[in-house]
Design a protein around this motif. Structure first.
Motif, mmCIF file in Angstrom:
data_model
loop_
_atom_site.group_PDB
_atom_site.id
_atom_site.type_symbol
_atom_site.label_atom_id
_atom_site.label_comp_id
_atom_site.label_asym_id
_atom_site.label_seq_id
_atom_site.Cartn_x
_atom_site.Cartn_y
_atom_site.Cartn_z
ATOM 1 N N ILE A 64 0.834 -1.201 0.000
ATOM 2 C CA ILE A 64 0.000 0.000 0.000
ATOM 3 C C ILE A 64 0.872 1.255 0.000
ATOM 4 N N ILE A 65 1.848 1.290 0.890
ATOM 5 C CA ILE A 65 2.727 2.462 0.968
ATOM 6 C C ILE A 65 3.500 2.639 -0.336
ATOM 7 N N SER A 66 4.011 1.549 -0.883
ATOM 8 C CA SER A 66 4.769 1.629 -2.136
ATOM 9 C C SER A 66 3.911 2.175 -3.268
ATOM 10 N N ASP A 67 2.672 1.703 -3.354
ATOM 11 C CA ASP A 67 1.768 2.192 -4.399
ATOM 12 C C ASP A 67 1.460 3.670 -4.220
ATOM 13 N N GLU A 68 1.262 4.099 -2.986
ATOM 14 C CA GLU A 68 0.974 5.511 -2.742
ATOM 15 C C GLU A 68 2.188 6.385 -3.065
ATOM 16 N N LEU A 69 3.367 5.912 -2.705
ATOM 17 C CA LEU A 69 4.579 6.687 -3.010
ATOM 18 C C LEU A 69 4.820 6.779 -4.506
ATOM 19 N N ALA A 70 4.385 5.777 -5.237
ATOM 20 C CA ALA A 70 4.559 5.790 -6.690
ATOM 21 C C ALA A 70 3.714 6.868 -7.355
ATOM 22 N N THR A 71 2.660 7.319 -6.663
ATOM 23 C CA THR A 71 1.777 8.341 -7.246
ATOM 24 C C THR A 71 2.073 9.736 -6.719
ATOM 25 N N GLY A 72 2.972 9.857 -5.747
ATOM 26 C CA GLY A 72 3.301 11.167 -5.203
ATOM 27 C C GLY A 72 3.814 11.068 -3.781
ATOM 28 N N ASP A 73 4.121 12.202 -3.201
ATOM 29 C CA ASP A 73 4.668 12.227 -1.852
ATOM 30 C C ASP A 73 3.606 11.884 -0.814
ATOM 31 N N VAL A 74 4.044 11.213 0.238
ATOM 32 C CA VAL A 74 3.204 10.927 1.392
ATOM 33 C C VAL A 74 3.895 11.534 2.605
ATOM 34 N N GLN A 75 3.220 12.469 3.250
ATOM 35 C CA GLN A 75 3.855 13.174 4.367
ATOM 36 C C GLN A 75 3.569 12.542 5.730
ATOM 37 N N GLY A 76 2.489 11.768 5.825
ATOM 38 C CA GLY A 76 2.129 11.214 7.120
ATOM 39 C C GLY A 76 1.552 9.814 7.032
ATOM 40 N N VAL A 77 1.696 9.061 8.111
ATOM 41 C CA VAL A 77 1.073 7.736 8.235
ATOM 42 C C VAL A 77 0.319 7.705 9.567
ATOM 43 N N TRP A 78 -0.945 7.295 9.489
ATOM 44 C CA TRP A 78 -1.798 7.146 10.674
ATOM 45 C C TRP A 78 -2.196 5.685 10.766
ATOM 46 N N MET A 79 -2.176 5.139 11.986
ATOM 47 C CA MET A 79 -2.543 3.733 12.180
ATOM 48 C C MET A 79 -3.559 3.630 13.308
ATOM 49 N N ASP A 80 -4.528 2.707 13.159
ATOM 50 C CA ASP A 80 -5.484 2.479 14.242
ATOM 51 C C ASP A 80 -4.987 1.418 15.205
ATOM 52 N N ALA A 81 -3.800 0.877 14.951
ATOM 53 C CA ALA A 81 -3.121 -0.061 15.847
ATOM 54 C C ALA A 81 -1.690 -0.182 15.341
ATOM 55 N N GLY A 82 -0.755 -0.415 16.241
ATOM 56 C CA GLY A 82 0.644 -0.287 15.881
ATOM 57 C C GLY A 82 1.292 -1.479 15.212
ATOM 58 N N ASP A 83 0.648 -2.648 15.243
ATOM 59 C CA ASP A 83 1.263 -3.806 14.621
ATOM 60 C C ASP A 83 1.362 -3.562 13.119
ATOM 61 N N GLY A 84 2.552 -3.744 12.574
ATOM 62 C CA GLY A 84 2.772 -3.441 11.164
ATOM 63 C C GLY A 84 3.390 -2.079 10.947
ATOM 64 N N ALA A 85 3.588 -1.311 12.022
ATOM 65 C CA ALA A 85 4.172 0.025 11.885
ATOM 66 C C ALA A 85 5.584 -0.033 11.314
ATOM 67 N N VAL A 86 6.332 -1.035 11.731
ATOM 68 C CA VAL A 86 7.703 -1.168 11.226
ATOM 69 C C VAL A 86 7.689 -1.395 9.716
ATOM 70 N N ALA A 87 6.758 -2.208 9.243
ATOM 71 C CA ALA A 87 6.653 -2.463 7.808
ATOM 72 C C ALA A 87 6.354 -1.175 7.052
ATOM 73 N N ALA A 88 5.531 -0.308 7.627
ATOM 74 C CA ALA A 88 5.210 0.960 6.972
ATOM 75 C C ALA A 88 6.453 1.828 6.837
ATOM 76 N N ILE A 89 7.234 1.915 7.894
ATOM 77 C CA ILE A 89 8.462 2.718 7.829
ATOM 78 C C ILE A 89 9.436 2.112 6.831
ATOM 79 N N GLU A 90 9.559 0.797 6.832
ATOM 80 C CA GLU A 90 10.483 0.134 5.908
ATOM 81 C C GLU A 90 10.104 0.376 4.454
#
Length: 412
Positions: free
Chosen positions: A277-303
């Motif tokens: 998801i993050i890779s696809d969004e970055l492919a279409t433009g800049d992403v300045q923020g990430v919001w999560m409703d729970a922290g599991d998977g947060a490391v994957a988002a940063i990576e």
């Protein structure tokens, strides 16, 4: 939530239908229910949200939880699991009892690291109360995230007729309400915690402040650091779970008010899907923020940002150790909201008071304070040696077995 638990705090479904705060991706946890978790992830991964967040938004509850974020809590701050917001108290003198009493615990599940951390803590608290002669035993049935199983579990306890008290952590709200009411009809004390039901028959309902408070904390943090027109990717675990939906309903409202573009996805807490998801969004433009409703998977988002060579986002995760460590490693601007894991101690401590005939809060609202940049180092140090799936604000440092029991991650 007196009058109607749904009506006042709109059912604090904390750790959700099955994963309020994470799914089992922590390799330090033995024998996770992989097949069940995988099935959930496959059904929900990458699904665009189908729920209209406006149906989950309740202005009165939003305002109440907003105010409770700065409320004064009664009790010792060194024992947050016993603190509460001043309010209606329940007379429990009718439940006073002599000698050790048997507790019956109907648990929604231990299918994710947040619930596993709490379950370990709860069992260590149980040991203390058994040693002091308050509780003889705690018979537990695990519903494995299934409403029908939990209804059957509660009815089994009732039919068995051998429970001096009931503790119930509901899998879902409406479905579990009749079963909770049947437990109340036995005349034995009933404690509901973590998520609510649509009845106030329990002696006490124990929960942190709630989902709207989480959404306000996190969305305000991001909005203060981003500008109008900036983009936030919201990563959501599952649809239809009230505390999760409340988190997003509050956050979405605040993003809209600040002119921030927010797009949300259900991920099933699948790290592979999160990266995609993050890779696809970055492919279409800049992403300045990430919001999560729970922290599991947060490391994957940063990576995913690191893999793309993109600027790291401003981000909110949770007090799971994997996120705190990655936050420290990268130096990103971040906040770790908390759905206080120490609440798993409170039902047993409430029983201690009830069996002594002492008053308890009718609605036992526990503190819920995010971990900030200034506090991160303190919590990293305090939890050094804990596995990645551990939660920093677990509140069990004074219990027997600390820290080894939590480090070994042996699920009772």
């Amino acid at each position: 939530m007196r009058g109607s638990i749904l009506g006042k705090v709109t059912v604090i479904a904390a750790t959700s239908l099955l994963a309020l705060t994470a799914c089992t991706t922590d390799s330090s946890i033995e024998n996770p229910p992989a097949a069940e978790e995988s099935a959930v992830a496959e059904e929900t991964a990458a699904a665009q949200p189908s729920e209209d967040s406006t149906e989950w938004f309740d202005q009165a509850v939003y305002d109440e939880q907003d105010q409770q974020r700065s409320a004064t809590f009664e009790g010792d701050p060194e024992q947050p699991y016993l603190q509460y917001i001043d309010g209606e108290m329940k007379d429990t003198s009718a439940f006073a009892a002599e000698g050790p009493q048997k507790a019956c615990f109907s648990n929604a599940s231990i299918s994710n690291p947040w619930r596993q951390t709490g379950w370990i803590t709860m069992n260590q608290q149980l040991q203390v109360l058994q040693d002091s002669g308050v509780i003889s035993e705690m018979e537990t049935r695990d519903a494995q995230d299934d409403d029908n199983t939990q209804i059957a579990d509660i009815d089994y306890f009732i039919a068995e007729g051998n429970c001096d008290a009931f503790i119930i952590s509901p899998n879902s709200t409406a479905a579990m309400t009749p079963a909770v009411e049947r437990a109340c009809e036995t005349g034995k004390p009933v404690i509901v915690f973590d998520r609510g039901v649509q009845t106030d028959c329990a002696v006490t309902f124990i929960h942190p402040i709630g989902g709207f408070a989480w959404g306000i904390d996190t969305a305000e943090f991001l909005s203060e650091r981003l500008g109008e027109g900036d983009k936030v990717v919201a990563l959501r675990i599952l649809p239809g779970v009230d505390v999760l939906e409340q988190r997003w309903a509050a956050a979405e409202r605040i993003f809209e008010e600040n002119g921030i573009e927010a797009v949300d996805y259900f991920t099933g807490a699948d790290p592979v899907e999160i990266k995609s998801i993050i890779s696809d969004e970055l492919a279409t433009g800049d992403v300045q923020g990430v919001w999560m409703d729970a922290g599991d998977g947060a490391v994957a988002a940063i990576e995913a940002f690191e893999d793309a060579g993109a600027d790291l986002p401003v981000m909110t995760g949770e007090d799971e150790m994997s996120f705190l460590r990655k936050w420290d490693e990268t130096g990103i601007e971040a906040l770790a909201p908390v759905y206080s894991n120490f609440q798993w101690r409170t039902p047993l401590l409430a029983l201690e008071k009830i069996f002594a005939g002492e008053e308890v809060p009718a609605e036992w609202v526990l503190p819920q304070s995010p971990i900030t940049e200034d506090e991160r180092g303190e919590f990293l140090t305090a939890n050094e040696g804990m596995p990645d799936g551990h939660y920093a604000k677990f509140g069990g440092e004074d219990l027997p077995g600390y820290p080894q029991v939590w480090q070994d991650r042996q699920i009772p």
